[in-house]
Design a protein around this motif. Structure first.
Motif, PDB file in Angstrom:
ATOM      1  N   ALA A 247     -57.319   4.417 -30.180  1.00 15.39           N
ATOM      2  CA  ALA A 247     -56.155   5.169 -30.656  1.00 15.39           C
ATOM      3  C   ALA A 247     -55.860   6.350 -29.723  1.00 15.39           C
ATOM      4  N   LYS A 248     -56.905   7.019 -29.295  1.00 13.62           N
ATOM      5  CA  LYS A 248     -56.731   8.155 -28.395  1.00 13.62           C
ATOM      6  C   LYS A 248     -56.067   7.694 -27.100  1.00 13.62           C
ATOM      7  N   LYS A 249     -56.573   6.571 -26.596  1.00 14.21           N
ATOM      8  CA  LYS A 249     -56.059   6.036 -25.336  1.00 14.21           C
ATOM      9  C   LYS A 249     -54.583   5.636 -25.435  1.00 14.21           C
ATOM     10  N   LEU A 250     -54.215   5.076 -26.584  1.00 14.80           N
ATOM     11  CA  LEU A 250     -52.832   4.613 -26.761  1.00 14.80           C
ATOM     12  C   LEU A 250     -51.918   5.727 -27.279  1.00 14.80           C
ATOM     13  N   ASN A 251     -52.531   6.850 -27.635  1.00 15.53           N
ATOM     14  CA  ASN A 251     -51.791   7.922 -28.305  1.00 15.53           C
ATOM     15  C   ASN A 251     -51.224   7.450 -29.647  1.00 15.53           C
ATOM     16  N   TYR A 252     -52.018   6.685 -30.353  1.00 10.47           N
ATOM     17  CA  TYR A 252     -51.660   6.189 -31.686  1.00 10.47           C
ATOM     18  C   TYR A 252     -52.461   6.975 -32.725  1.00 10.47           C
ATOM     19  N   GLU A 253     -52.002   6.893 -33.961  1.00  7.67           N
ATOM     20  CA  GLU A 253     -52.793   7.418 -35.077  1.00  7.67           C
ATOM     21  C   GLU A 253     -53.968   6.462 -35.338  1.00  7.67           C
ATOM     22  N   PHE A 254     -55.091   6.996 -35.792  1.00  4.39           N
ATOM     23  CA  PHE A 254     -56.206   6.129 -36.188  1.00  4.39           C
ATOM     24  C   PHE A 254     -56.472   6.287 -37.678  1.00  4.39           C
ATOM     25  N   LEU A 255     -56.646   5.162 -38.355  1.00  5.70           N
ATOM     26  CA  LEU A 255     -57.084   5.211 -39.761  1.00  5.70           C
ATOM     27  C   LEU A 255     -58.160   4.166 -39.993  1.00  5.70           C
ATOM     28  N   ASP A 256     -59.124   4.555 -40.825  1.00  8.10           N
ATOM     29  CA  ASP A 256     -60.164   3.626 -41.272  1.00  8.10           C
ATOM     30  C   ASP A 256     -59.829   3.315 -42.733  1.00  8.10           C
ATOM     31  N   LEU A 257     -59.690   2.055 -43.066  1.00  5.11           N
ATOM     32  CA  LEU A 257     -59.216   1.703 -44.415  1.00  5.11           C
ATOM     33  C   LEU A 257     -60.155   2.237 -45.501  1.00  5.11           C
ATOM     34  N   ASP A 258     -61.469   2.185 -45.264  1.00  5.48           N
ATOM     35  CA  ASP A 258     -62.416   2.733 -46.262  1.00  5.48           C
ATOM     36  C   ASP A 258     -62.163   4.232 -46.486  1.00  5.48           C
ATOM     37  N   ASP A 259     -61.995   4.969 -45.382  1.00  2.25           N
ATOM     38  CA  ASP A 259     -61.749   6.415 -45.510  1.00  2.25           C
ATOM     39  C   ASP A 259     -60.434   6.676 -46.250  1.00  2.25           C
ATOM     40  N   PHE A 260     -59.445   5.862 -45.939  1.00  2.00           N
ATOM     41  CA  PHE A 260     -58.132   6.005 -46.579  1.00  2.00           C
ATOM     42  C   PHE A 260     -58.257   5.784 -48.093  1.00  2.00           C
ATOM     43  N   ILE A 261     -59.003   4.736 -48.459  1.00  2.00           N
ATOM     44  CA  ILE A 261     -59.212   4.443 -49.894  1.00  2.00           C
ATOM     45  C   ILE A 261     -59.959   5.609 -50.554  1.00  2.00           C
ATOM     46  N   GLU A 262     -60.983   6.108 -49.874  1.00  4.86           N
ATOM     47  CA  GLU A 262     -61.783   7.202 -50.455  1.00  4.86           C
ATOM     48  C   GLU A 262     -60.917   8.439 -50.709  1.00  4.86           C
ATOM     49  N   LYS A 263     -60.028   8.722 -49.753  1.00  7.38           N
ATOM     50  CA  LYS A 263     -59.143   9.880 -49.916  1.00  7.38           C
ATOM     51  C   LYS A 263     -58.174   9.675 -51.077  1.00  7.38           C
ATOM     52  N   LYS A 264     -57.550   8.501 -51.076  1.00  2.00           N
ATOM     53  CA  LYS A 264     -56.534   8.222 -52.106  1.00  2.00           C
ATOM     54  C   LYS A 264     -57.149   8.180 -53.501  1.00  2.00           C
ATOM     55  N   GLU A 265     -58.347   7.631 -53.601  1.00  2.32           N
ATOM     56  CA  GLU A 265     -58.979   7.451 -54.914  1.00  2.32           C
ATOM     57  C   GLU A 265     -59.889   8.622 -55.271  1.00  2.32           C
ATOM     58  N   ASN A 266     -60.085   9.502 -54.296  1.00  4.68           N
ATOM     59  CA  ASN A 266     -60.970  10.640 -54.498  1.00  4.68           C
ATOM     60  C   ASN A 266     -62.361  10.194 -54.965  1.00  4.68           C
ATOM     61  N   ALA A 267     -62.869   9.159 -54.326  1.00  2.00           N
ATOM     62  CA  ALA A 267     -64.185   8.611 -54.694  1.00  2.00           C
ATOM     63  C   ALA A 267     -64.781   7.880 -53.495  1.00  2.00           C
ATOM     64  N   ALA A 268     -66.095   7.914 -53.372  1.00  2.00           N
ATOM     65  CA  ALA A 268     -66.760   7.187 -52.290  1.00  2.00           C
ATOM     66  C   ALA A 268     -66.694   5.686 -52.563  1.00  2.00           C
ATOM     67  N   VAL A 269     -66.627   4.898 -51.478  1.00  2.00           N
ATOM     68  CA  VAL A 269     -66.576   3.438 -51.644  1.00  2.00           C
ATOM     69  C   VAL A 269     -67.762   2.966 -52.491  1.00  2.00           C
ATOM     70  N   SER A 270     -68.949   3.504 -52.229  1.00  2.00           N
ATOM     71  CA  SER A 270     -70.120   3.037 -52.989  1.00  2.00           C
ATOM     72  C   SER A 270     -69.989   3.384 -54.476  1.00  2.00           C
ATOM     73  N   ASP A 271     -69.348   4.506 -54.793  1.00  2.00           N
ATOM     74  CA  ASP A 271     -69.133   4.840 -56.208  1.00  2.00           C
ATOM     75  C   ASP A 271     -68.096   3.902 -56.843  1.00  2.00           C
ATOM     76  N   ILE A 272     -67.069   3.572 -56.079  1.00  2.00           N
ATOM     77  CA  ILE A 272     -66.060   2.628 -56.615  1.00  2.00           C
ATOM     78  C   ILE A 272     -66.747   1.296 -56.937  1.00  2.00           C
ATOM     79  N   PHE A 273     -67.576   0.817 -55.999  1.00  2.00           N
ATOM     80  CA  PHE A 273     -68.332  -0.425 -56.226  1.00  2.00           C
ATOM     81  C   PHE A 273     -69.194  -0.300 -57.480  1.00  2.00           C
ATOM     82  N   ASN A 274     -69.957   0.790 -57.550  1.00  2.00           N
ATOM     83  CA  ASN A 274     -70.949   0.912 -58.622  1.00  2.00           C
ATOM     84  C   ASN A 274     -70.328   1.192 -59.987  1.00  2.00           C
ATOM     85  N   LEU A 275     -69.232   1.953 -59.997  1.00  2.00           N
ATOM     86  CA  LEU A 275     -68.662   2.340 -61.285  1.00  2.00           C
ATOM     87  C   LEU A 275     -67.588   1.380 -61.773  1.00  2.00           C
ATOM     88  N   LYS A 276     -66.813   0.831 -60.830  1.00  2.00           N
ATOM     89  CA  LYS A 276     -65.679  -0.010 -61.258  1.00  2.00           C
ATOM     90  C   LYS A 276     -65.820  -1.463 -60.838  1.00  2.00           C
TER      91      LYS A 276
END
Ligand code: S3P
Length: 173
Positions: free
Chosen positions: A21-50
């Motif tokens: 992304a840096k090389k292309l001058n693009y934005e970078f997103l990691d889908l897990d991080d995006f989900i964690e931000k949107k859901e306000n929960a860690a992926v492992s907690d989403i797995f374990n709780l829901k």
């Protein structure tokens, strides 16, 4: 363009995605991080709780949302994202999107994942290295049918990150 990086857990999707992304001058997103931000929960907690099914629905929802709204983006998926809900078909049919499978060998994945089990809900419960190796071998075999649908495949073993990113760029343009 949206560049989608696909591959098993610990195949280097996020590390390489950031450099690309840096090389292309693009934005970078990691889908897990995006989900964690949107859901306000860690992926492992989403797995374990829901439960995993709930997590898979979130992955699909946010993947579609990002594909519909973003451009000039490098997006690294979770290792399972391509294997559920026809997500590979969604990716292949999306406009102006290139998908690349970062292919690491089973021994490489075993070595990396041995030390990272606790943060990964799918393998956290596996008690011995032998069982982990058996799991990864079978799991990767099942998932390869989805990963190999990507527009291109790049092998990553015994290569340095910058060289892999050069290969990625060559596949894109
Ligand atoms: C998963 C991989 C993880 C994360 C979740 C499930 C999988 O992402 O999405 O723990 O099914 O392989 P990474 O591939 O980034 O570790």
């Amino acid at each position: 363009m949206v560049v989608i990086l696909i591959g098993y857990m610990a195949s280097g999707k996020s590390t390489l995605g950031r450099i690309l992304a840096k090389k292309l001058n693009y934005e970078f997103l990691d889908l897990d991080d995006f989900i964690e931000k949107k859901e306000n929960a860690a992926v492992s907690d989403i797995f374990n709780l829901k439960g995993e099914i709930h997590f898979r629905a979130l992955e699909t929802q946010y993947l579609k949302e990002l594909l519909a709204s973003k451009n000039n983006l490098v997006l690294s998926l979770g290792g399972g994202t391509p294997c559920y809900s026809n997500n590979m078909e969604t990716i292949l049919n999306a406009d102006n999107t290139k998908s690349i499978y970062l292919k690491a060998s089973i021994p490489t994945l075993i070595t990396r994942l041995k030390n990272e089990k606790s943060t990964r809900p799918l393998i956290a419960h596996i008690e011995t290295d032998d069982l982990l190796a058996e799991f990864i071998g079978k799991h990767l075999f099942e998932r390869s049918q989805f990963y190999s649908l990507a527009n291109a495949t790049i092998t990553t073993d015994n290569k340095i990150a910058n060289d892999i990113v050069e290969e990625l760029v060559l596949q894109l343009f």
